[in-house]
Design an enzyme around this catalytic site. Structure first.
Site, PDB file in Angstrom:
ATOM      1  N   ASP A   1      12.176  22.173  22.456  1.00  0.00           N
ATOM      2  CA  ASP A   1      12.422  22.200  24.017  1.00  0.00           C
ATOM      3  C   ASP A   1      13.870  22.993  24.228  1.00  0.00           C
ATOM      4  OD1 ASP A   1      13.946  20.154  23.377  1.00  0.00           O
ATOM      5  OD2 ASP A   1      13.764  19.118  25.158  1.00  0.00           O
TER       6      ASP A   1
ATOM      7  N   PHE B   1      30.630  11.374  23.715  1.00  0.00           N
ATOM      8  CA  PHE B   1      29.818  11.677  22.218  1.00  0.00           C
ATOM      9  C   PHE B   1      29.838  13.087  22.269  1.00  0.00           C
ATOM     10  CE2 PHE B   1      25.974  12.792  19.970  1.00  0.00           C
ATOM     11  CZ  PHE B   1      26.369  11.881  19.104  1.00  0.00           C
TER      12      PHE B   1
ATOM     13  N   SER C   1      31.589   7.430  20.574  1.00  0.00           N
ATOM     14  CA  SER C   1      31.954   7.569  21.975  1.00  0.00           C
ATOM     15  C   SER C   1      32.505   6.147  22.288  1.00  0.00           C
ATOM     16  CB  SER C   1      30.529   7.771  22.772  1.00  0.00           C
ATOM     17  OG  SER C   1      29.876   6.722  22.919  1.00  0.00           O
TER      18      SER C   1
ATOM     19  N   ASP D   1       9.236  15.828  16.473  1.00  0.00           N
ATOM     20  CA  ASP D   1      10.588  14.752  16.700  1.00  0.00           C
ATOM     21  C   ASP D   1      10.335  13.443  16.886  1.00  0.00           C
ATOM     22  OD1 ASP D   1      12.780  16.839  16.747  1.00  0.00           O
ATOM     23  OD2 ASP D   1      12.230  17.406  18.745  1.00  0.00           O
TER      24      ASP D   1
END
Lengths: 743, 542
Positions: A580, A388, A395, A318
């Site tokens: 995760d 968001f 947002s 990531d």
């Protein structure tokens, strides 16, 4: 967008006392265990090579004691020789079991210190009807029910049985706004209840179960062997069988040819030739691999994962959290043609006033620093917040029609604090800012919109999604400016008021410390890195270049990870990845090496084959190194063991036959003192090389970031050539010592 | 002839011609178009129809191994019966049938590509037997070995490429590889002076001394050509390629060496064509360097003059014998007993290794198994799961390879111990009273079983070993030295053909100087560790 990984930079490795060395290991217990492991049944099952040595020890012992009916021609040596040989043989076996016991003790000590690291909370367990008992979260089992009140941490993953509450999941998901949970919703262990209370049924095993899996891995007598271990064991057994055949037939050939054909000498030759060094250290090497992983606060659930890590040739990383710090911060405001920097700052401030994410805060902070404060702050503070979401990708706030502003005392304070920035926060040079703020285009626009008594929105979001909301924009200009930001490796956010685009905010994410060097090492070892990010391709490319990443997957969704893993696996690559979130779980399970963050969801931890207790995603690079080290150590000691045989032949064969056949003098390179000393010296070398190599087995062969070819040449020189040369010197030295003592 | 020129002509000629040969083999392996494909296919299709073969059926490794084995057994039984009953078979010459143990030994010997001879061909066999049993088996045996290598190499080409169809391979190899080359070679040998006739003997009436002299002749050239080309080695005459009719002169000596080398040396070229130029060339270089080492050991000591053919001298004899033994042909142009210690050690090494360059087909097969084992260690050394051409080497492959390497010493050492312990070795070797054996006696017995185990066929003992013990024991050793390794190798092929292939770069290249060096060291080291003691107390002590 890719979920932000929670990273806490603490280096717990250093913090743990006694995690290195063997200081906290009970040596007498290790010795006790090593003696228990001499049990022939255990050895027969676990270590064929050492079992053979143990059997040969008995044979030599019985020959020495005169208990066998072997003809005198085959047992012509002195009793002392047989006893000495027998002692050396059993010590050889013991050295091997000692190395195994020592590595296990080390691993156990490691697991104990890992346990301390695990997050523990107290929980209110419901016992019987309604009685609450305070227990440690560790003791909870699936099916237990707990009560969690506002402000408390949910001890473990579970399902809501009763109650409605807001839960703050920011530590898991990076989403700052509390999530509403009611009956039958899943809650994540480690998250905090923000309001009200919930009755929760625990559904997952304790995180400790991973540690338990590791303990089993270390202690279980039937430790599941990895494929490479099995293959190596077969090869060693094959070699042993060949040597048994060679030496067995040699006993007869020597006899037929009129040489001294002594069974003790030939057993010595056999034990010397058999790969006892690697055979004795094999299980210690495997266990030490698990320990070394544990030293980095990573819990390995299987040995397979560690080995696969050594094979990984593609790492899917990531961007956020692994390569970059994961905290993007606003650095500049870039206006569109009609506006000024101040306009953008004011609009961005307004759009972010309710945004509690790091990015939002950084925008507010930057605007405040520059003194770009919009009018209507009070109204904005009570405006509806537009969160968001994955669908909208923006947002902001929505100012509600004609609403009377009634600020709570708390908000009043906040408003006052904001207003302070308007006049430059006491900074003399910024005195004029209040006027400037009032005069700006955006100020006028906001006031005008407000006076119209309409609802309107102030938004920020990615350029692509925002474009649909702002019809009257110079698209070319906007895209060009956005591209310029992207080219610097920054992320552009477009800020708009109602349907008017004002300008762009550039957000920058910092690379993690040392990440370049780490990735460079990985690349040197021939591993391809793939960076996966929700950013656009330009930003991604810049960061990839800065960080030395080979490939990028830009504008990716979480589900793209699984697709990529599968694609690459079909091509035969071995994939390592970190995850995760629950939506990472399928990819983690599919990847050959899945490293889950301890801060992640139970599903992710369950799917992965390793869990990092520090929740540092860049540790995957360490795991790869350790995996390679494990295999290399095994390979190096195997090569060493086989290479040793050359010298052992030259020590024993001339010693055995030279008296009868002077032609063999040419082979007597070492000029050993006598056949007896030659054979005993070889046996002693063969035995002490095992403890001599224990530190190497536990530490592992040094891994260097370099092309495999180079590693190979160096290891071949050290363990191959060194393995040929060392015993010549060592056996000669031991022979000289023996001569001193015996004469 | 100048030794250097002879070396250059043989090796240069072989390497040069191995390119077209190798390309042709590659086409046969991958079923690509061959020259004259249409007429050849028509002939082959006729054969398939007669025998009832579905040429499109792909075989699993088990089917392939079974077909190979059963075909060999049937033909083996047939030639066994011919040897046993040759007295009843019409022939220009009449000789009685062989004893049951000699017939067994000879049948196994010729069907396993060993061609160990416990008899003198010209005296024990009729012309008919020489043609329908000996020459026939000389085509069958190498064709089976080459077919096994085809299947083995196919398993590496790409996933599920298939191992092919044994019957199709077998027929194609005989019809379009062995027969044409053997035919042309036979013509060439006839031109060089080998006889090719059905009459068993020729009598010259007035020799220089004025006597009448009778020469045994027969279809020698046709036998000789396939004997060398097919790495067979069994001679028409007892003195094998030392006989002027089998090997008339210098040029024939050179040509026969070329014939022995050409197919084994062509295989790496075919391999290069199929799985990568650099890989194949590296394999070829490894083989050639290994072969160079064997030649150097042989040439390091002059042999003779006793026991050698004066026509070829020490160099010509050592060269021919090293080529013959390294290719597991086992033909000899001079007696082994005339060879010095170093050439004999070189011969032993060649038979222990079996793969530099080794026999037709099985040579490359063993070499590739050495490659797999080498890469296993190499992979471990660099911290990667070992792989071969991007295919993971799994425990089962190592297990099968370990068995192959276990069989070889087992079928040499165990029967040798039995031979001495039972007194059967002493009975045919010259052993002084009061001694169990002598060094040379031990070496000769060891050589016999090594030669049988490696399916080589050269031997010290010759007709003196024609007794039931030696016939049965070497027969069994030849059988075990041939079929179990081939079947295990095909099992490895079966495992490899199913494996996933990566597109990734190999961690350690399977080509280049480093790979060649490591492969050679591993090959010689594995051999040396197994056979060092017997070499020391055997030939080294002679």
């Amino acid at each position: 967008m890719i979920r932000k990984l929670v990273y806490n930079g603490k280096k717990s490795t250093e913090a743990l006392p006694g995690s290195r060395g063997i200081s906290n290991i009970n040596i007498s217990k290790v010795i006790g265990n090593s003696v228990l492991k001499l049990n022939p049944w255990y050895l027969a099952r676990e270590n064929a090579v050492m079992f053979t040595v143990e059997v040969l020890f008995l044979v030599v012992l019985f020959v020495g004691m005169g208990l066998t009916h072997i003809p005198k021609v085959f047992a012509s040596q002195t009793q002392a020789f047989y006893y000495a040989s027998a002692v050396i043989l059993i010590i050889t076996v013991w050295f091997s079991t000692f190395s195994e016991a020592l590595s296990e003790a080390q691993a156990r000590a490691r697991v104990d210190s890992l346990r301390n690291l695990e997050r523990e909370v107290t929980a209110r367990k419901i016992v019987g009807d309604k009685r609450e008992v305070i227990v440690n979260s560790r003791t909870l089992k699936p099916g237990d029910e707990v009560l969690v009140y506002s402000g408390e941490v949910i001890p473990r993953d579970g399902i809501v049985m009763e109650g409605k509450a807001f839960v703050d999941e920011s530590m898991m998901t990076g989403e700052s706004n509390p999530v509403f949970k009611e009956k039958d919703d899943h809650v994540i262990g480690g998250t905090r209840i923000a309001s009200d209370r919930l009755r929760i049924e625990i559904t997952s095993e304790a995180g400790r179960s991973f540690l338990d899996q590791m303990v089993t891995l270390i202690e279980s007598a039937t430790r599941p062997k990895t494929k490479n271990e099995i293959a190596l064991t077969i090869l060693l057994a094959g070699l042993s069988l060949i040597f048994i055949m060679v030496v067995g037939s040699l006993l007869f050939f020597a006899y037929f040819l009129g040489y001294i054909a002594d069974i003790g000498m030939l057993i010595a030759l056999l034990v010397a030739l058999m790969p006892t060094t690697i055979g004795g250290l094999l299980s210690a090497i495997g266990v030490a691999g698990i320990t070394r992983i544990g030293r980095d606060n990573i819990v390995a659930k299987s040995g397979k994962g560690i080995e696969a890590a050594g094979d990984a040739d593609i790492l899917i990383l990531d961007k956020t959290g692994t390569i970059t710090e994961g905290s993007r911060a606003a650095i500049t405001f870039i206006p569109l043609e009609k506006y000024t920097e101040r306009d953008v700052g004011q609009a961005a401030f307004a759009a972010s006033i309710h945004d509690n994410t790091h990015e939002g805060k950084s925008i507010v902070h930057l605007a405040e620093e520059k003194g770009f404060i919009p009018p209507l702050v009070e109204k904005m503070l009570v405006a509806r917040q537009l969160e968001f979401s994955a669908e909208t990708c923006y947002s902001g706030i929505e100012l509600i029609k004609n609403k009377r502003v009634e600020l709570s005392s708390e908000l009043q304070e906040e408003a006052t604090a904001i207003h302070k920035f308007e006049d430059g926060n006491g900074d003399a040079g910024r005195q004029l800012k209040t006027d400037e703020n009032v005069d700006s285009k955006v100020s006028k626009m906001l006031l005008e919109l407000d006076s119209r008594n309409q609802e309107f929105k102030i938004l920020k979001g990615s350029v692509e999604t925002m474009l649909k909301l702002v019809p009257n924009v110079n698209e070319a200009e906007l895209k060009w400016k956005a591209q310029e930001i992207s080219k610097n490796g920054q992320t552009p956010f477009l800020v708009a008021i109602d349907i008017e685009a004002i300008g762009l905010v550039a957000l920058k994410d910092n690379l993690k410390e040392n990440i370049c060097q780490r990735l460079e090492e990985v690349r040197a070892a021939g591993i391809t890195t793939v960076m996966i990010t929700g950013d656009n391709i330009l930003t991604a490319q810049v960061i990839a270049k800065e960080a030395n990443v080979d490939q990028i997957m830009a504008e990716a969704k979480p589900s793209d990870k699984l697709t990529r893993v599968q694609e690459e696996q079909l091509k035969g690559h071995v994939i390592g990845m970190v995850g995760d979130g629950t939506n990472d779980a399928p990819a983690l399970a599919k990847a050959d090496v899945g490293l889950a963050m301890n801060s992640g969801t139970a599903a992710a931890k369950e799917a992965a084959n390793m869990v990092d207790l520090d929740s540092d995603p860049s540790k995957i690079l360490r795991v790869v190194k350790l995996g390679k080290q494990l295999l290399m150590t095994r390979g190096a000691i195997t090569t060493f063991s086989i290479a040793n045989d050359v010298a052992k032949y030259f020590a024993i064969i001339p010693a055995m036959f030279i008296a009868t056949n002077p032609k063999l003098a040419v082979l007597n390179i070492m000029q050993l003192h006598s056949p007896t000393t030659a054979i005993l010296a070889t046996l002693i070398f063969n035995a002490i090389i095992i403890p001599a190599l224990i530190p190497l087995s536990l530490r592992g062969v040094t891994f260097r970031p370099e092309p495999p070819e180079k590693t190979f040449i160096r290891n071949m020189l050290i363990y191959g050539l060194g393995g040929v040369a060392l015993p010549f010197v060592a056996i000669k030295a031991i022979d000289m010592l023996l001569t001193l003592f015996l004469h | 002839m100048n030794p250097v020129i002879e070396l250059v002509v043989v090796l240069g000629g072989t390497i040069g011609l191995s390119v077209p040969f190798g390309m042709y083999l590659a086409r046969m392996i991958s079923y690509e178009m061959r020259p004259l494909e249409a007429p050849l296919a028509r002939v082959e299709n006729g054969f398939y129809k007669i025998v009832g073969i579905d040429k499109n059926k792909q075989m699993t490794w088990k089917e392939y191994a079974f077909s190979l084995f059963i075909t060999n057994i049937i033909i083996g039984v047939f030639i066994f019966l011919v040897f046993l009953l040759q007295g009843y078979i019409p022939s220009p010459s009449h000789v009685n049938g062989l004893s049951i143990d000699l017939a067994f030994n000879t049948a196994v010997s010729f069907i396993t590509n060993t061609n160990l001879q416990h008899f003198a061909g010209d005296q024990t066999l009729t012309v008919t037997t020489q043609i329908i049993a000996i020459t026939f088996a000389m085509f069958i045996a190498p064709a089976s070995g080459i077919a096994a290598a085809f299947a083995f190499i196919r398993s590496f080409i790409r996933k599920n490429f298939g191992l092919g169809n044994f019957y199709v391979d077998f027929i194609r190899i005989i019809l379009t590889l062995l027969l044409p080359v053997a035919f042309v070679s036979a013509l060439l040998l006839m031109f060089l002076g080998s006889p090719q006739t059905l009459s068993p003997s020729v009598t010259i009436n007035h020799t220089l001394e004025g006597h009448n002299q009778t020469f045994t002749t027969g279809p020698v050239a046709s036998l000789e050509s396939i004997k060398e080309l097919g790495s067979n080695g069994g001679g028409y005459f007892g003195s094998n390629s030392g006989h002027p009719f089998e090997n008339p002169n210098g040029p024939s000596n050179i040509y026969e060496m070329f014939l022995m080398l050409i197919i084994p040396v062509s295989f790496p070229i075919a391999y290069a064509k199929l799985v990568g130029k650099a890989r194949g060339i590296s394999l070829l270089l490894a083989i050639l360097i290994g072969f160079g080492i064997l030649l150097a050991i042989s040439f390091s000591q002059t042999s003779g003059p006793t026991g050698l053919e004066t026509r070829f001298g020490s160099f010509g004899s050592e060269f021919f014998n090293t080529v013959s033994i390294a290719t597991n042909t086992g033909a000899a142009n001079s007696a082994l007993s005339g060879m010095s210690v170093n050439p004999v050690i070189s011969f032993f090494l060649a038979m222990f290794v079996q793969s530099i360059p080794g026999a037709d087909g099985t040579g490359i097969l063993y070499m590739l198994i050495y490659v797999v084992l080498t890469l296993f260690i190499v992979g471990l050394m660099v911290g990667k799961t070992p792989e071969f051409m991007n295919m993971k080497i799994s425990p089962i492959d190592i297990k099968l390879a370990a068995f192959i390497f276990l069989i070889h010493p087992a079928i040499i050492f165990i029967p040798a111990v039995i031979a001495f312990a039972s007194g059967n070795a002493q009975s045919i070797l010259a052993v002084p009273a009061g001694k169990m054996t002598t060094v040379s006696g031990f070496t000769q017995a060891l050589y016999e079983y090594t030669s049988a185990a490696a399916n080589n066929g050269s031997d010290y003992l010759g007709t003196s070993a024609n007794n039931p013990f030696w016939n049965w024991s070497t027969g069994i050793v030849m059988f075990l030295g041939r079929y179990p390794p081939i079947i295990l190798a095909l099992a490895i092929a079966g495992s490899f053909t199913l494996k996933d292939r990566k597109e990734a770069i190999e961690p350690i290249k399977t080509h280049g100087p480093l790979f060649i060096a490591v492969l050679l060291v591993m090959t010689f080291l594995l051999t040396a560790l197994t056979f060092f003691p017997v070499i020391v107390i055997g030939p080294f002590s002679m």
